[in-house]
Design a protein around this motif. Structure first.
Motif, short mmCIF file in Angstrom:
data_model
loop_
_atom_site.label_atom_id
_atom_site.label_comp_id
_atom_site.label_asym_id
_atom_site.label_seq_id
_atom_site.Cartn_x
_atom_site.Cartn_y
_atom_site.Cartn_z
N SER A 1 -36.44 19.75 -56.33
CA SER A 1 -36.57 19.25 -57.75
C SER A 1 -36.39 20.44 -58.47
CB SER A 1 -37.85 19.05 -57.27
OG SER A 1 -37.77 17.39 -57.56
N LEU A 2 -35.95 21.80 -57.53
CA LEU A 2 -35.87 23.21 -58.40
C LEU A 2 -34.52 23.19 -58.24
CD1 LEU A 2 -38.21 25.03 -56.27
CD2 LEU A 2 -38.74 24.21 -58.42
N GLU A 3 -33.63 23.59 -59.47
CA GLU A 3 -31.92 23.21 -59.16
C GLU A 3 -32.34 25.11 -58.84
OE1 GLU A 3 -32.84 20.59 -60.66
OE2 GLU A 3 -32.19 20.18 -59.17
N LYS A 4 -32.79 26.25 -60.11
CA LYS A 4 -32.51 27.35 -60.79
C LYS A 4 -33.38 28.44 -60.51
CE LYS A 4 -29.32 26.99 -64.00
NZ LYS A 4 -29.12 25.38 -63.67
N PRO A 5 -34.04 29.36 -59.93
CA PRO A 5 -32.29 30.55 -59.71
C PRO A 5 -32.05 30.09 -58.22
CG PRO A 5 -34.15 31.78 -59.16
CD PRO A 5 -35.05 30.30 -59.26
N ALA A 6 -30.68 29.91 -58.13
CA ALA A 6 -30.13 29.65 -57.55
C ALA A 6 -29.96 30.24 -55.96
CB ALA A 6 -28.11 29.73 -57.59
N TRP A 7 -29.86 31.84 -56.32
CA TRP A 7 -30.43 32.40 -54.95
C TRP A 7 -31.18 32.38 -54.58
CZ3 TRP A 7 -34.34 35.24 -54.67
CH2 TRP A 7 -34.82 36.43 -55.74
N LEU A 8 -32.68 31.64 -54.86
CA LEU A 8 -33.88 31.63 -54.47
C LEU A 8 -33.71 30.69 -53.88
CD1 LEU A 8 -36.67 32.72 -54.51
CD2 LEU A 8 -37.39 31.38 -55.91
N ILE A 9 -33.19 29.32 -54.08
CA ILE A 9 -33.24 28.06 -53.23
C ILE A 9 -32.49 27.90 -52.38
CG2 ILE A 9 -33.09 25.61 -53.44
CD1 ILE A 9 -35.08 27.09 -55.42
N ALA A 10 -31.26 29.04 -52.55
CA ALA A 10 -30.62 29.46 -51.17
C ALA A 10 -31.13 30.02 -50.16
CB ALA A 10 -28.67 29.95 -51.21
N ALA A 11 -32.02 30.95 -50.59
CA ALA A 11 -32.94 31.48 -49.48
C ALA A 11 -33.46 30.44 -48.83
CB ALA A 11 -33.15 32.68 -50.08
N ALA A 12 -34.83 29.44 -49.91
CA ALA A 12 -35.82 28.99 -49.44
C ALA A 12 -34.42 27.58 -48.32
CB ALA A 12 -36.72 28.13 -50.66
N ASN A 13 -33.58 27.59 -48.51
CA ASN A 13 -33.20 26.32 -47.90
C ASN A 13 -32.67 27.10 -46.29
OD1 ASN A 13 -32.93 23.72 -48.71
ND2 ASN A 13 -32.23 24.34 -50.25
N MET A 14 -32.30 28.31 -46.40
CA MET A 14 -32.03 29.10 -45.36
C MET A 14 -33.13 29.46 -43.86
SD MET A 14 -28.98 29.68 -44.34
CE MET A 14 -28.62 30.08 -42.10
N PHE A 15 -33.94 29.37 -44.79
CA PHE A 15 -35.65 29.84 -44.38
C PHE A 15 -35.91 28.69 -43.52
CE2 PHE A 15 -37.01 33.20 -47.68
CZ PHE A 15 -36.08 34.09 -47.21
N VAL A 16 -35.74 27.78 -44.01
CA VAL A 16 -36.47 26.48 -43.72
C VAL A 16 -35.04 25.69 -42.17
CG1 VAL A 16 -36.19 23.18 -43.94
CG2 VAL A 16 -36.46 25.16 -45.68
N VAL A 17 -33.86 26.30 -42.30
CA VAL A 17 -33.29 26.03 -41.20
C VAL A 17 -33.67 27.12 -40.04
CG1 VAL A 17 -30.85 26.24 -40.42
CG2 VAL A 17 -30.63 25.97 -42.70
N ILE A 18 -34.16 28.30 -40.64
CA ILE A 18 -34.58 29.39 -39.06
C ILE A 18 -35.82 28.50 -39.05
CG2 ILE A 18 -35.64 31.37 -38.41
CD1 ILE A 18 -33.51 32.65 -41.08
N HIS A 19 -36.63 27.96 -39.86
CA HIS A 19 -37.67 27.80 -39.17
C HIS A 19 -37.97 26.78 -38.33
CE1 HIS A 19 -41.38 24.96 -40.14
NE2 HIS A 19 -41.16 25.49 -38.54
N VAL A 20 -36.80 25.52 -38.59
CA VAL A 20 -36.83 24.29 -37.83
C VAL A 20 -36.16 24.54 -36.91
CG1 VAL A 20 -34.96 22.15 -37.82
CG2 VAL A 20 -36.91 22.94 -39.93
N ILE A 21 -35.11 25.46 -36.24
CA ILE A 21 -34.64 25.75 -35.11
C ILE A 21 -35.80 26.15 -34.38
CG2 ILE A 21 -33.78 27.96 -34.48
CD1 ILE A 21 -31.38 28.33 -36.61
N GLY A 22 -36.83 27.51 -34.69
CA GLY A 22 -38.09 26.66 -34.15
C GLY A 22 -38.55 26.18 -33.51
N SER A 23 -38.83 25.22 -34.74
CA SER A 23 -39.36 24.19 -33.98
C SER A 23 -38.87 23.68 -33.39
CB SER A 23 -40.22 23.01 -35.55
OG SER A 23 -40.68 23.91 -37.01
N TYR A 24 -37.42 23.28 -33.84
CA TYR A 24 -36.93 22.52 -32.19
C TYR A 24 -37.29 22.05 -31.18
CZ TYR A 24 -33.10 19.45 -30.19
OH TYR A 24 -32.27 19.28 -29.90
N GLN A 25 -37.48 23.68 -30.78
CA GLN A 25 -37.68 24.59 -29.34
C GLN A 25 -39.25 23.72 -28.92
OE1 GLN A 25 -35.70 25.21 -27.53
NE2 GLN A 25 -33.83 25.11 -29.03
#
Length: 438
Positions: free
Chosen positions: A293-317
């Motif tokens: 739902s949050l399109e902007k600011p782009a850099w922040l949304i990109a960062a948040a998505n990267m954080f999700v990826v890192i977190h999900v890596i930990g959760s998966y394990q």
């Protein structure tokens, strides 16, 4: 030690226990339990909370969020207490506690299938989430690039696990888990602060998005399943506690409980602002993943998505380790394989490959959450601990404990019945315009 065991058999059992992922190292500190629990509990489920709120509305939504927090906190306390209620014995795995409560055979059949479904389905959902967030990151950072299919992003995400899943036990992933816990706090904060910064949308609408009574009801069911999925750390709590050292003077429940309280405070800080602020700003037009739902600011949304990826890596394990433990226990103790690196290498790679394949072929995310959330997370999180507590401790009928447990059981069973119905309907609706391997 079983009475009819010779010394070398006992030594062999001990060697196997020292090799198995859960019982291998018992030198965890109390803060390990804090971030393992945060990583296990604050799933990507937090990002769908505003969406769940939009199906429930203000009153019921807030009630459900708070009630789930209280009930799961209570059942988590029960699990921590029951870990060492038999002097000199530790229930290191959920099914060992189940076997103590329900009997050897029955306990295994009640707990293991549910626990496996929880852990494997969570891992599959995390495969999809990881792949999707990577894709979103790619699309935000490079809007003009050639679009790459989600399938490939899921494969990229899986490639990390082909490496990480060879870390032997819980303590060896504590670094990854800490990073994951920090990330979950970070992206939750990004989600609600960015929503708040966007302000209440001019055309915000808090009424239900579905117009028919049936539609509203089904949406409520799905939302309940989503919330159940958000509070599901109980499947790995005994396994996490098993890594904490314990002596009769200082049992493991002291440090574990300290960690759990910290974890639950963090869970509240993650969940309540995201669910409430997200819904408040976007009303019923919120996406099933608040970051969309949050399109902007782009850099922040990109960062948040990267954080999700890192977190999900930990959760998966964290969810994979108990599965590895079960597979390896079965192979080594029942089928008498020799504990070796090769055995681990083969079984774990097969597991990662399977979760990847399933994740690629069925990526409708929201419906899966509701479906699994209701079906298996409700029992293992909301009422199995209560039933075991009633069987083992036998509290006086109509005493406070007795009433509290029965309330949890009734609510849990209700959740188990309605969650999957809503989830299944969502899947059927989204399957109409859906291609395999998209």
């Amino acid at each position: 030690m079983a009475p009819n065991m010779t010394e070398e058999e006992a030594a062999r059992q001990k060697a196997i226990d020292d090799w198995l992922p859960i019982t291998a190292s018992r030198n965890a500190k109390w803060w390990y339990s804090a971030f393992h629990n945060v990583t296990a509990m604050v799933g990507a489920g937090v990002l769908s909370l505003p969406y769940a709120m939009s199906h429930l509305g203000w009153g019921p939504g807030v009630t459900v969020l708070v009630l789930s927090w209280v009930i799961t906190f209570y059942t988590l306390w029960q699990m921590v207490e029951m870990h060492e209620m038999v002097p000199g014995k530790r229930f290191d795995r959920y099914h060992e506690l189940g076997q103590y409560a329900f009997g050897e055979k029955l306990g295994l059949w009640i707990v293991v299938p549910q626990q496996l479904v929880v852990e494997i389905s969570t891992d599959i959902v995390y495969m999809v989430t990881g792949g999707r967030s990577l894709k979103k990151f790619h699309d935000v950072v490079c809007p003009n690039c050639k679009s790459i299919r989600t399938t490939y992003f899921i494969m990229i995400f899986a490639s990390v696990h082909f490496v990480l899943s060879h870390l032997p036990n819980f303590n060896s992933i504590s670094g990854i888990s800490l990073a994951a816990a920090v990330m979950s706090l970070t992206y939750s904060t990004i989600a609600w602060t960015a929503s708040a910064a966007k302000g209440v949308q001019p055309d915000v609408d808090y009424s239900y998005s579905a117009k028919s009574a049936a539609g509203i009801t089904f949406n409520v069911f799905t939302a309940l399943g989503d919330v159940a999925f958000a509070y599901a750390g109980h499947n790995v709590v005994l396994e996490i506690q098993a890594t904490i050292p314990s002596t009769p003077e200082k049992p493991s429940k002291g440090p574990m409980w300290k960690g759990v309280i910290i974890a639950y405070i963090i869970v509240a800080i993650c969940y309540f602002p995201v669910g409430l602020v997200g819904y408040w700003m976007f009303g019923n037009s919120v996406a099933d993943n608040i970051l969309l739902s949050l399109e902007k600011p782009a850099w922040l949304i990109a960062a948040a998505n990267m954080f999700v990826v890192i977190h999900v890596i930990g959760s998966y394990q964290i969810y994979a380790i108990p599965v590895f433990d079960m597979m390896e226990t079965f192979l080594v103790k029942k089928l008498k394989f020799k504990p070796s690196f090769t055995l681990r290498f083969i079984t774990r790679n097969i597991y990662v490959a399977l979760t990847m394949m399933v994740g690629i072929s069925i990526p409708f995310f929201g419906g899966l959450l509701g479906f699994f959330g209701g079906l298996v997370l409700a029992p293992t999180t909301y009422y199995l601990p209560c039933i075991m507590w009633l069987i083992i401790y036998k509290p006086k009928p109509f005493s406070i404990t007795w009433i509290a447990n029965w309330i949890c059981i009734v609510l849990g069973v209700a959740l188990m019945i309605v969650g999957p119905i809503g989830g299944l309907r969502t899947i059927i609706l989204s399957a109409k315009d859906y291609e395999f391997f998209s």
